[in-house]
Design a protein around this motif. Structure first.
Motif, PDB file in Angstrom:
ATOM      1  N   TYR A 177       8.748  46.821 -26.497  1.00 56.83           N
ATOM      2  CA  TYR A 177       8.059  46.368 -25.309  1.00 56.83           C
ATOM      3  C   TYR A 177       8.573  44.894 -25.146  1.00 56.83           C
ATOM      4  CZ  TYR A 177       5.119  50.817 -25.333  1.00 56.83           C
ATOM      5  OH  TYR A 177       4.741  51.850 -25.243  1.00 56.83           O
ATOM      6  N   ILE A 192       0.516  50.481 -23.937  1.00 58.02           N
ATOM      7  CA  ILE A 192       1.279  50.515 -24.950  1.00 58.02           C
ATOM      8  C   ILE A 192       0.812  51.837 -25.903  1.00 58.02           C
ATOM      9  CG2 ILE A 192       1.874  49.708 -27.345  1.00 58.02           C
ATOM     10  CD1 ILE A 192       1.605  46.831 -26.261  1.00 58.02           C
ATOM     11  N   LEU A 242       7.031  44.401 -30.391  1.00 60.69           N
ATOM     12  CA  LEU A 242       6.735  43.450 -29.122  1.00 60.69           C
ATOM     13  C   LEU A 242       7.567  42.320 -29.158  1.00 60.69           C
ATOM     14  CD1 LEU A 242       2.778  43.704 -28.963  1.00 60.69           C
ATOM     15  CD2 LEU A 242       4.421  45.246 -27.924  1.00 60.69           C
ATOM     16  N   VAL A 300      10.098  48.395 -21.284  1.00 60.68           N
ATOM     17  CA  VAL A 300       9.912  49.330 -22.367  1.00 60.68           C
ATOM     18  C   VAL A 300      11.204  50.044 -22.455  1.00 60.68           C
ATOM     19  CG1 VAL A 300       8.460  51.084 -23.140  1.00 60.68           C
ATOM     20  CG2 VAL A 300       7.464  49.664 -21.700  1.00 60.68           C
ATOM     21  N   LYS A 348       1.898  38.143 -27.455  1.00 63.29           N
ATOM     22  CA  LYS A 348       2.363  39.140 -28.438  1.00 63.29           C
ATOM     23  C   LYS A 348       1.003  39.259 -29.430  1.00 63.29           C
ATOM     24  CE  LYS A 348       6.096  37.238 -29.435  1.00 63.29           C
ATOM     25  NZ  LYS A 348       5.944  35.924 -28.798  1.00 63.29           N
ATOM     26  N   ILE A 388       7.244  41.696 -23.525  1.00 60.95           N
ATOM     27  CA  ILE A 388       5.942  40.987 -22.721  1.00 60.95           C
ATOM     28  C   ILE A 388       6.111  39.645 -22.371  1.00 60.95           C
ATOM     29  CG2 ILE A 388       4.840  40.377 -25.130  1.00 60.95           C
ATOM     30  CD1 ILE A 388       2.162  41.177 -23.858  1.00 60.95           C
ATOM     31  N   ILE A 393       3.383  43.541 -19.611  1.00 63.90           N
ATOM     32  CA  ILE A 393       4.727  44.331 -19.969  1.00 63.90           C
ATOM     33  C   ILE A 393       5.462  44.410 -18.778  1.00 63.90           C
ATOM     34  CG2 ILE A 393       5.661  46.352 -20.913  1.00 63.90           C
ATOM     35  CD1 ILE A 393       3.510  45.306 -22.884  1.00 63.90           C
ATOM     36  N   ARG A 432      11.245  52.001 -30.802  1.00 69.42           N
ATOM     37  CA  ARG A 432      10.909  51.460 -29.342  1.00 69.42           C
ATOM     38  C   ARG A 432      10.563  49.966 -29.410  1.00 69.42           C
ATOM     39  NH1 ARG A 432       7.102  53.479 -26.666  1.00 69.42           N
ATOM     40  NH2 ARG A 432       5.961  54.298 -28.500  1.00 69.42           N
TER      41      ARG A 432
END
Length: 235
Positions: free
Chosen positions: A207, A24, A34, A217, A42, A209, A214, A205
């Protein structure tokens, strides 16, 4: 400029692997979120960054320094503030005392006073409740106090774990407005949030999970328009 990098992080709880080769990046001035289902990893990611969970392998690069071997209090002193899930304020202490606890490492009384006024600017309700014990306040007020306490550290990176949990929709909106305000003032924020719609709306941005890995993205708005994300988290 990259503020924080997680490189091939593997974290465990006993014999159970919670994070698998996590990579990350968080750049200065960003809101990075996240998202994922319960148990996806997370909160463990934030705990790993703040030193509460020690990764078995991997690197945590913060401002160019590998902090993976530092203790939690040393990481906090570096400028990483962690507001945990469930708020965890000092329920028997007043609002003022809770905020002062956030500035435990600050010796300059004028700086402490200035940061407290800044917290009150963001959260006027706290000033109204300054002598009230934290445990007697509403969930929303306690969340404000938890964030305010973190700001007393003067962090470079603010990590928020489920700030909307258990709060009424109108309070959730207020909290997210303040997160955006903090970011516009230059605060870098790493946000874990079950409310994926709210999080992706404000994130630069994100991610995704799942089971400690991950999966995706992208920019916040791009992820929000992704059909898989819509079905899994925005339905």
């Amino acid at each position: 400029m990259t503020l924080l990098q997680l490189k091939e992080i593997n974290s465990f709880y006993g014999g159970i692997q919670a994070l698998k080769n996590i990579n990350i990046d968080v750049n200065e001035g960003e809101i990075v979120t996240l998202i994922g289902s319960n148990g996806a990893g997370k909160s463990t990611t934030l705990k790993t960054i703040s030193g509460q969970v020690k990764p078995k392998t991997g690197e945590l690069i913060y401002k160019g320094e590998n902090i993976v071997k530092l203790q939690s209090h040393e990481i906090a002193l570096k400028g990483i503030a962690h507001v945990p899930e469930g708020r965890r304020i000092f329920s028997k202490l007043t609002v003022k005392e809770n905020l002062e606890m956030g500035a435990f490492s600050v010796k300059d009384k004028k700086l402490i006073a200035a940061r407290m006024e800044m917290a009150f600017d963001y959260f006027p309700r706290l000033k109204e409740r300054i002598n009230q014990k934290g445990g007697t306040m509403s969930g929303g007020e306690q969340q404000m106090l938890a964030i305010g306490r973190a700001l007393m550290m003067g962090p470079s990176l603010l990590m928020l774990d489920e700030p909307s949990m258990g709060l009424a929709p109108i309070i959730v909106e207020q909290i997210f407005e303040i997160i955006e305000q903090l970011n516009k003032q230059g605060m870098t924020i790493l946000l874990v949030e079950q409310n994926a719609y709210q999080a992706l709306q404000i994130a630069h941005r994100g991610y995704v999970i799942q089971t400690g890995e991950i999966q995706m993205v992208g920019e916040g708005k791009t992820l929000m328009n992704n059909e898989e994300i819509k079905k899994a988290y925005l339905a």
